[in-house]
Design an enzyme around this catalytic site. Sequence first.
Site, mmCIF file in Angstrom:
data_model
loop_
_atom_site.group_PDB
_atom_site.id
_atom_site.type_symbol
_atom_site.label_atom_id
_atom_site.label_comp_id
_atom_site.label_asym_id
_atom_site.label_seq_id
_atom_site.Cartn_x
_atom_site.Cartn_y
_atom_site.Cartn_z
ATOM 1 N N GLY A 11 0.837 -1.207 0.000
ATOM 2 C CA GLY A 11 0.000 0.000 0.000
ATOM 3 C C GLY A 11 0.867 1.250 0.000
ATOM 4 N N ARG A 72 1.008 -5.145 -5.271
ATOM 5 C CA ARG A 72 1.176 -6.322 -4.413
ATOM 6 C C ARG A 72 1.364 -7.467 -5.400
ATOM 7 N NH1 ARG A 72 -0.675 -4.095 0.579
ATOM 8 N NH2 ARG A 72 -2.514 -2.781 0.371
ATOM 9 N N THR A 125 4.364 2.781 5.404
ATOM 10 C CA THR A 125 2.980 2.314 5.551
ATOM 11 C C THR A 125 2.272 3.221 6.541
ATOM 12 O OG1 THR A 125 1.551 0.579 6.486
ATOM 13 C CG2 THR A 125 3.831 0.542 7.187
ATOM 14 N N ASP A 127 0.052 2.354 8.481
ATOM 15 C CA ASP A 127 -0.470 1.573 9.616
ATOM 16 C C ASP A 127 0.334 1.695 10.914
ATOM 17 O OD1 ASP A 127 -2.251 0.771 7.720
ATOM 18 O OD2 ASP A 127 -1.580 -1.311 7.618
ATOM 19 N N ASP A 129 2.519 -0.343 11.914
ATOM 20 C CA ASP A 129 2.383 -1.682 12.500
ATOM 21 C C ASP A 129 3.696 -2.459 12.553
ATOM 22 O OD1 ASP A 129 2.628 -1.910 9.768
ATOM 23 O OD2 ASP A 129 1.062 -3.416 9.531
ATOM 24 N N MET A 169 -8.285 3.313 9.019
ATOM 25 C CA MET A 169 -7.503 2.170 8.532
ATOM 26 C C MET A 169 -6.513 1.664 9.587
ATOM 27 S SD MET A 169 -6.502 2.710 4.566
ATOM 28 C CE MET A 169 -7.597 2.161 3.257
ATOM 29 N N LYS A 213 -23.389 16.786 27.369
ATOM 30 C CA LYS A 213 -22.546 16.657 26.163
ATOM 31 C C LYS A 213 -23.448 16.657 24.944
ATOM 32 C CE LYS A 213 -18.201 14.471 27.190
ATOM 33 N NZ LYS A 213 -17.166 13.619 26.689
HETATM 34 O O1 F6P Z 1 -1.477 -1.349 4.795
HETATM 35 C C1 F6P Z 1 -2.032 -0.135 4.444
HETATM 36 C C2 F6P Z 1 -3.517 -0.251 4.241
HETATM 37 O O2 F6P Z 1 -4.019 1.030 3.899
HETATM 38 C C3 F6P Z 1 -4.297 -0.835 5.405
HETATM 39 O O3 F6P Z 1 -4.553 0.098 6.429
HETATM 40 C C4 F6P Z 1 -5.538 -1.313 4.697
HETATM 41 O O4 F6P Z 1 -6.133 -2.367 5.396
HETATM 42 C C5 F6P Z 1 -5.005 -1.796 3.372
HETATM 43 O O5 F6P Z 1 -3.782 -1.119 3.162
HETATM 44 C C6 F6P Z 1 -5.920 -1.565 2.190
HETATM 45 O O6 F6P Z 1 -5.324 -2.132 1.078
HETATM 46 P P1 F6P Z 1 -5.797 -1.852 -0.422
HETATM 47 O O7 F6P Z 1 -5.333 -0.495 -0.826
HETATM 48 O O8 F6P Z 1 -5.140 -2.924 -1.209
HETATM 49 O O9 F6P Z 1 -7.286 -1.931 -0.412
#
Ligand code: F6P
Length: 319
Positions: A11, A72, A125, A127, A129, A169, A213
């Site tokens: 990604g 990918r 990325t 993420d 992660d 995401m 609130k």
């Molecule tokens: O890894 C980055 C990310 O944006 C994730 O947060 C998400 O789950 C995934 O890629 C989405 O992938 P694609 O662009 O292939 O739909």
Amino acid sequence: MRSIAVLTSGGDAPGMNAAIRAVVRIGLEKGLKMMGVNRGYSGLINGEIFEMNRGAVAEIIQKGGTILKTARCEEFRTQEGRLKAARVLKVFGIDGLVVIGGDGSFTGAALLSELGIATVGIPGTIDNDLCYTDYTIGFDTALNTVLDAVNKLRDTANSHERVSIVEVMGRGCGDIALYGGLAGGAESILIPEKDFDKNEIYKKIFEGKFKGKIHHLVLVAEGVGGTNELAKEIEEVTGVETRATILGHIQRGGNPTAFDRILASRMGERAVDVLLEGKSSRVVGIKHGEIIDVDIKEALNMPRIFNEKIYNMMRTLSS
Ligand code: F6P
């Protein structure tokens, strides 16, 4: 080391272009021939390789996406595919490869290094992660995009006195939701790292109404899912109108923040140095403000340590 190629894989993430620029310009400065590979590992197998000079990376530091395109690639997951890629690199006289991407891309780089190509990864990325590094390139920009959306959603949720649920995401990693929730002042966050009880959310909404609130913000990480269903349930149980917004790929685009541009530039420089030092199968990262490099397999096997302190603080601040 006479020639280094760079590719982006998986990604895309804002700041990848700044990393490409740094890799190319530092490499040229050190007297190397610099090459770009289009479309990640897929383009590598197909020989989509071209020489890059300083001008090839001009005017890109501020741009989101990746000028090298990304993909990918299923074929690269096979030994046959990787053998083809290694062969192509040898045909082009390339000794080292910089891979900008996430964990899947790094696994590929580690396996490619076993075929005689020196490899180094740069974490790109949104993420965040990858636990060997405090930050990945793109995370900060994505977080700011989430905040911008949250601010706007607050306006309309305020006007209508509604609950607003925002799905962000991050696959199996809740960092975008956690830090987005902290910075955006969310009342509740749902992340894959933590079990949650829906009753707790309902209770907070009831209590919030009682305290005066006028709206309630819930951030849900993609890995938790069920966002639209949760919106319906909240409305049924609490009687408060609820709207769900799934932010999706908007989080992957946009101009990289200063933080991501600087991080990408620093990591790009280190990646070239790592190859020049004769190392292979390494990834660069940032720990306590310092740029580091680590063995890829070691980096990918590091256990993820969830930041309980931030999570608890976020909950205290929002109650
Ligand atoms: O890894 C980055 C990310 O944006 C994730 O947060 C998400 O789950 C995934 O890629 C989405 O992938 P694609 O662009 O292939 O739909």
